[in-house]
Scaffold this motif. Structure first.
Motif, PDB file in Angstrom:
ATOM      1  N   THR A 224       0.838  -1.205   0.000  1.00 39.34           N
ATOM      2  CA  THR A 224       0.000   0.000   0.000  1.00 39.34           C
ATOM      3  C   THR A 224       0.872   1.254   0.000  1.00 39.34           C
ATOM      4  O   THR A 224       1.177   1.785  -1.055  1.00 39.34           O
ATOM      5  N   THR A 225       1.300   1.688   1.151  1.00 35.52           N
ATOM      6  CA  THR A 225       2.075   2.928   1.271  1.00 35.52           C
ATOM      7  C   THR A 225       3.320   2.902   0.399  1.00 35.52           C
ATOM      8  O   THR A 225       3.618   3.873  -0.315  1.00 35.52           O
ATOM      9  N   ALA A 226       4.044   1.798   0.448  1.00 30.38           N
ATOM     10  CA  ALA A 226       5.339   1.721  -0.231  1.00 30.38           C
ATOM     11  C   ALA A 226       5.230   1.709  -1.741  1.00 30.38           C
ATOM     12  O   ALA A 226       6.232   1.955  -2.431  1.00 30.38           O
ATOM     13  N   VAL A 227       4.036   1.424  -2.280  1.00 33.51           N
ATOM     14  CA  VAL A 227       3.897   1.294  -3.733  1.00 33.51           C
ATOM     15  C   VAL A 227       2.931   2.320  -4.315  1.00 33.51           C
ATOM     16  O   VAL A 227       2.465   2.165  -5.445  1.00 33.51           O
ATOM     17  N   GLY A 228       2.606   3.367  -3.561  1.00 35.91           N
ATOM     18  CA  GLY A 228       1.896   4.496  -4.141  1.00 35.91           C
ATOM     19  C   GLY A 228       0.395   4.523  -3.972  1.00 35.91           C
ATOM     20  O   GLY A 228      -0.281   5.336  -4.612  1.00 35.91           O
ATOM     21  N   VAL A 229      -0.161   3.669  -3.095  1.00 34.06           N
ATOM     22  CA  VAL A 229      -1.607   3.696  -2.850  1.00 34.06           C
ATOM     23  C   VAL A 229      -1.963   4.977  -2.097  1.00 34.06           C
ATOM     24  O   VAL A 229      -1.234   5.419  -1.205  1.00 34.06           O
ATOM     25  N   ASP A 230      -3.102   5.565  -2.437  1.00 32.73           N
ATOM     26  CA  ASP A 230      -3.524   6.825  -1.822  1.00 32.73           C
ATOM     27  C   ASP A 230      -4.507   6.651  -0.671  1.00 32.73           C
ATOM     28  O   ASP A 230      -4.487   7.419   0.290  1.00 32.73           O
ATOM     29  N   ALA A 246     -12.340  -0.093   8.327  1.00 31.90           N
ATOM     30  CA  ALA A 246     -11.775   1.247   8.493  1.00 31.90           C
ATOM     31  C   ALA A 246     -11.421   1.829   7.137  1.00 31.90           C
ATOM     32  O   ALA A 246     -11.174   1.096   6.171  1.00 31.90           O
ATOM     33  N   VAL A 247     -11.414   3.138   7.067  1.00 29.98           N
ATOM     34  CA  VAL A 247     -10.822   3.863   5.944  1.00 29.98           C
ATOM     35  C   VAL A 247      -9.487   4.398   6.433  1.00 29.98           C
ATOM     36  O   VAL A 247      -9.414   5.022   7.502  1.00 29.98           O
ATOM     37  N   VAL A 248      -8.436   4.139   5.660  1.00 33.00           N
ATOM     38  CA  VAL A 248      -7.109   4.637   6.007  1.00 33.00           C
ATOM     39  C   VAL A 248      -6.623   5.526   4.864  1.00 33.00           C
ATOM     40  O   VAL A 248      -6.447   5.055   3.734  1.00 33.00           O
ATOM     41  N   VAL A 249      -6.444   6.798   5.163  1.00 37.71           N
ATOM     42  CA  VAL A 249      -5.986   7.776   4.169  1.00 37.71           C
ATOM     43  C   VAL A 249      -4.469   7.834   4.240  1.00 37.71           C
ATOM     44  O   VAL A 249      -3.893   8.134   5.287  1.00 37.71           O
ATOM     45  N   LEU A 250      -3.811   7.544   3.122  1.00 33.90           N
ATOM     46  CA  LEU A 250      -2.346   7.558   3.061  1.00 33.90           C
ATOM     47  C   LEU A 250      -1.805   8.833   2.441  1.00 33.90           C
ATOM     48  O   LEU A 250      -0.709   9.282   2.796  1.00 33.90           O
ATOM     49  N   ASN A 251      -2.529   9.390   1.512  1.00 35.51           N
ATOM     50  CA  ASN A 251      -2.111  10.606   0.813  1.00 35.51           C
ATOM     51  C   ASN A 251      -2.662  11.818   1.564  1.00 35.51           C
ATOM     52  O   ASN A 251      -3.870  12.020   1.618  1.00 35.51           O
TER      53      ASN A 251
END
Length: 380
Positions: A224-230, A246-251
């Motif tokens: 997720t985070t390491a490969v560009g997921v938002d 859950a909703v997890v916002v990375l961007n």
């Protein structure tokens, strides 16, 4: 003015006085294990992991602020930051459809279109909720195995810049997919790069994200985070929770209206500590991986056992139609074989292709369950 006494008022609204007397009381629910045998209908059919039940009970103490102002929810935010990075923002919700709608709606304007696989949950299984509730256009692209590719995404983009068309502003992938296949980190990175080059964001429907990570032998952040997921819809119910996602916002550039949209979309829990306590029990340690690994291993064992039964001529006319990369086995099965097996076990017909059934394993599936299913299919 009401002249009735409190006792008279209570008597007049007693359900026994209002409802017709049928002469029989409703029978109690039979809670014996024999009345509810494990089967292969869905990982949603499984019960709740005992560690999760214990976590809910431990959280059931005294009074604490509602709507996420409790220490369990703060702990969940810290756990998500550990898995997905310090910028991750986490929002517990009730269910997967709500998580998907909320995630996409928080990241996109009302004129947006979302490109996804035609078999994806947001396109096929959510009664149009992303469109009717989220106000977004879903574009389902044909795939062979439930997985999008950069080429598929580019081919699905139409009407960009035209006022007559919904604007393609997001890509959504399921991990693992509805066909049980799993995207590798490199595949996700390529999709993310394509999406970002086209000014789109990448959403992951991660209702079975744990199964994908367990299959790949990686951490949740690695896919997720390491490969560009938002942004992610993070699963829980399919991996042993009572009812929490859950909703997890990375961007950090998206999702700013989440606080308000969660309430507007009926996904804000007043007693949020009990959602967060479940999620904490699953993700704080290794329970998510152990449970996902167990269900994945049972699916592989099931596929191997069916292949062995075919090789031994114990069963005829069946074929495994997808690689087993999560906790599900898709089998082409003659109707008479399926009918025979269903005398003992429940499982689902797959509506996207004729004569295919879905055999789903869960965190509590055992080798004995698998052996029993194979015997039922073979008619032993």
């Amino acid at each position: 003015m009401n002249s009735q006494t409190p006792d008279q008022t209570a008597k007049s609204t007693n359900l026994a006085d209002i409802l017709p007397d049928t002469g029989t009381a409703a029978p109690p629910v039979d809670t014996s294990p024999e009345a509810h045998p494990r089967n292969f209908g869905s990982d949603n059919w499984a019960g709740v992991h005992p560690e999760v039940i214990a976590a809910i009970a431990e959280a059931n103490v005294g009074h604490t602020p509602g709507y996420g102002g409790d220490p369990w929810t703060q702990r969940f935010r810290d756990i998500m930051a550990h898995h997905f990075g310090p910028e991750a923002q986490a929002f517990p919700v009730f269910n997967g459809t709500g998580a998907n709608v909320l995630a996409l709606q928080s990241a996109l304007p009302r004129w947006a279109a979302v490109i996804t696989a035609a078999s994806a949950h947001i396109n096929y299984d959510e009664t149009g909720a992303p469109e009717k509730v989220g106000g977004l256009k879903i574009v389902g692209a044909a795939t062979e195995n439930g997985k999008l590719t950069p080429e598929t995404i580019k081919g699905a983009i139409i009407g960009r810049g035209h006022e007559h068309n919904a604007q393609p502003l997001a890509v959504s992938i399921s991990q693992s997919t509805e066909w049980g296949t799993t995207y590798t980190p490199d595949e996700i990175a390529a999709i993310a790069a394509t999406a970002h080059e086209l000014d789109m964001i990448l959403h992951v429907d991660g209702s079975r994200l744990g199964n994908a990570a367990a299959h790949l032998g990686v951490g949740l952040g690695d896919i997720t985070t390491a490969v560009g997921v938002d942004i992610i819809s993070l699963g829980g119910t399919k991996n042993g929770l009572l009812g929490a996602e859950a909703v997890v916002v990375l961007n950090p550039d998206i999702g700013h209206g989440m606080r308000f949209l969660r309430k507007m979309n009926l996904q804000l829990a007043s007693k949020m500590r009990f959602l967060s306590a479940q999620l904490n029990a699953l993700y704080e340690g290794d329970l998510w991986r152990n449970s996902a690994t167990r269900s994945n291993e049972m699916a592989l064992y099931l596929a191997d056992s069916l292949a062995e039964a075919v090789a031994q001529s114990r069963v005829h006319g069946i074929e495994i139609v997808q690689r087993v990369e999560s906790n599900v086995v898709f089998v082409r099965m003659p109707a008479e074989v399926a009918a025979r097996a269903r005398q003992t076990f429940a499982f689902a017909d797959w509506p996207l292709e004729k004569d295919i059934v879905r055999l789903m394993c869960a965190f509590d599936t055992t080798a004995e369950d698998v052996d029993g299913l194979v015997a039922a299919i073979a008619g032993d």
